[in-house]
Design an enzyme around this catalytic site. Sequence first.
Site, PDB file in Angstrom:
ATOM      1  N   ASN A   9     -18.983  16.491  11.784  1.00  0.00           N
ATOM      2  CA  ASN A   9     -19.019  16.376  13.242  1.00  0.00           C
ATOM      3  C   ASN A   9     -18.506  17.691  13.817  1.00  0.00           C
ATOM      4  OD1 ASN A   9     -18.701  15.770  15.917  1.00  0.00           O
ATOM      5  ND2 ASN A   9     -17.038  14.289  15.624  1.00  0.00           N
ATOM      6  N   LYS A  11     -18.473  18.685  16.811  1.00  0.00           N
ATOM      7  CA  LYS A  11     -17.906  18.516  18.160  1.00  0.00           C
ATOM      8  C   LYS A  11     -18.429  19.595  19.114  1.00  0.00           C
ATOM      9  CE  LYS A  11     -13.919  16.379  16.038  1.00  0.00           C
ATOM     10  NZ  LYS A  11     -12.579  15.894  16.175  1.00  0.00           N
ATOM     11  N   HIS A  95     -17.123   7.518  18.947  1.00  0.00           N
ATOM     12  CA  HIS A  95     -16.066   8.408  18.419  1.00  0.00           C
ATOM     13  C   HIS A  95     -14.816   8.250  19.285  1.00  0.00           C
ATOM     14  CE1 HIS A  95     -13.840  12.013  17.376  1.00  0.00           C
ATOM     15  NE2 HIS A  95     -14.516  11.995  16.242  1.00  0.00           N
ATOM     16  N   GLU A  97     -12.841  10.301  20.513  1.00  0.00           N
ATOM     17  CA  GLU A  97     -12.751  11.204  21.667  1.00  0.00           C
ATOM     18  C   GLU A  97     -13.582  10.668  22.824  1.00  0.00           C
ATOM     19  OE1 GLU A  97     -13.712  14.665  19.371  1.00  0.00           O
ATOM     20  OE2 GLU A  97     -11.793  14.424  18.370  1.00  0.00           O
ATOM     21  N   GLU A 167     -11.665   5.814  11.594  1.00  0.00           N
ATOM     22  CA  GLU A 167     -10.989   7.063  11.947  1.00  0.00           C
ATOM     23  C   GLU A 167      -9.723   6.740  12.740  1.00  0.00           C
ATOM     24  OE1 GLU A 167     -13.908  10.549  11.884  1.00  0.00           O
ATOM     25  OE2 GLU A 167     -13.992   9.699  13.891  1.00  0.00           O
ATOM     26  N   GLY A 173      -7.893  15.500  13.744  1.00  0.00           N
ATOM     27  CA  GLY A 173      -7.569  16.842  14.221  1.00  0.00           C
ATOM     28  C   GLY A 173      -6.091  17.155  14.223  1.00  0.00           C
ATOM     29  N   SER A 213      -8.733  14.313   9.417  1.00  0.00           N
ATOM     30  CA  SER A 213      -8.106  15.408   8.670  1.00  0.00           C
ATOM     31  C   SER A 213      -8.485  15.410   7.192  1.00  0.00           C
ATOM     32  CB  SER A 213      -6.579  15.379   8.855  1.00  0.00           C
ATOM     33  OG  SER A 213      -6.271  15.576  10.229  1.00  0.00           O
TER      34      SER A 213
HETATM   35  C1  PEP Z   1     -13.636  13.584  13.591  1.00  0.00           C
HETATM   36  O1  PEP Z   1     -13.651  14.148  14.666  1.00  0.00           O
HETATM   37  O2  PEP Z   1     -14.459  12.698  13.372  1.00  0.00           O
HETATM   38  C2  PEP Z   1     -12.626  13.991  12.624  1.00  0.00           C
HETATM   39  C3  PEP Z   1     -12.404  13.209  11.610  1.00  0.00           C
HETATM   40  O3  PEP Z   1     -11.961  15.180  12.855  1.00  0.00           O
HETATM   41  P1  PEP Z   1     -10.969  15.950  11.842  1.00  0.00           P
HETATM   42  O4  PEP Z   1     -11.611  15.933  10.482  1.00  0.00           O
HETATM   43  O5  PEP Z   1     -10.822  17.315  12.395  1.00  0.00           O
HETATM   44  O6  PEP Z   1      -9.684  15.181  11.835  1.00  0.00           O
END
Ligand code: PEP
Length: 251
Positions: A9, A11, A95, A97, A167, A173, A213
């Site tokens: 992803n 973003k 997601h 976000e 998630e 992040g 992460s």
């Molecule tokens: C994501 O945005 O789906 C995600 C898992 O981000 P990150 O790997 O940076 O934590």
Amino acid sequence: MRRPFIAGNWKMNLNRASAVALAEGVAKAAESVQGVDLAVCPPSCYLDAVGRAISGSKVLLGAQNMYHEPAGAFTGELSAAMLRDLGCTYVILGHSERRHILGETDAAINKKVHAALSAELIPIVCVGELLSEREAGQTLAVIRRQFEGSLAGLSAEQMATVVLAYEPVWAIGTGKVATPQQAEEVHLALRKLIEQRYNGSIAGSVRLQYGGSVKPDNAAELLHQPDIDGALVGGASLRADQFLGIVAGAV
Ligand code: PEP
């Protein structure tokens, strides 16, 4: 047997040139990958260019969002058919976000899931608890609520095609990764929810990704948990070597 699935992803990052370069790098490195499904999800404005860059490779294209209506006066939105037209196989929906920054509700996500499936796009539906919810012991209740709301009204055949991504919001992040045991507990709970609503065969076939992460050095342990079938990767998907390092942990 569920085939591992790793999706990046990207973003709201990169520009046209760097998105194409990254896509080419991932496509090239993926040539030697066997037995893992791969996708990249660039910003919408680069879907076309990235789609061309990965064309003919093992890497499939995904979008990061869409709108549920098929067409009309919805300024700034993209429909499922438009994403298909751009060559997308997948679309990330719900997601964290979008849930927490842009205010998307389970009801809105559910409309998108139905619209995506009607257009033969595979939704990657994200669920996950906030840190405060985990600390209050509400993780499984939040997951159940998001599962029931976001995936309401799906037939068994439709459910079998959906990808679910767990998630935890506190791990996205932040560099704080869920332990393999924390992640596996929620994945197993999700599989049980699918089994309760459908049956064991559907529950056994739906792919459940972990996201939060994921990096090359923690991927293998997470990806070898019995109910974790892949990863949705944010930050580490912006470098081809790191993304492929995570893919290596899946085999
Ligand atoms: C994501 O945005 O789906 C995600 C898992 O981000 P990150 O790997 O940076 O934590």
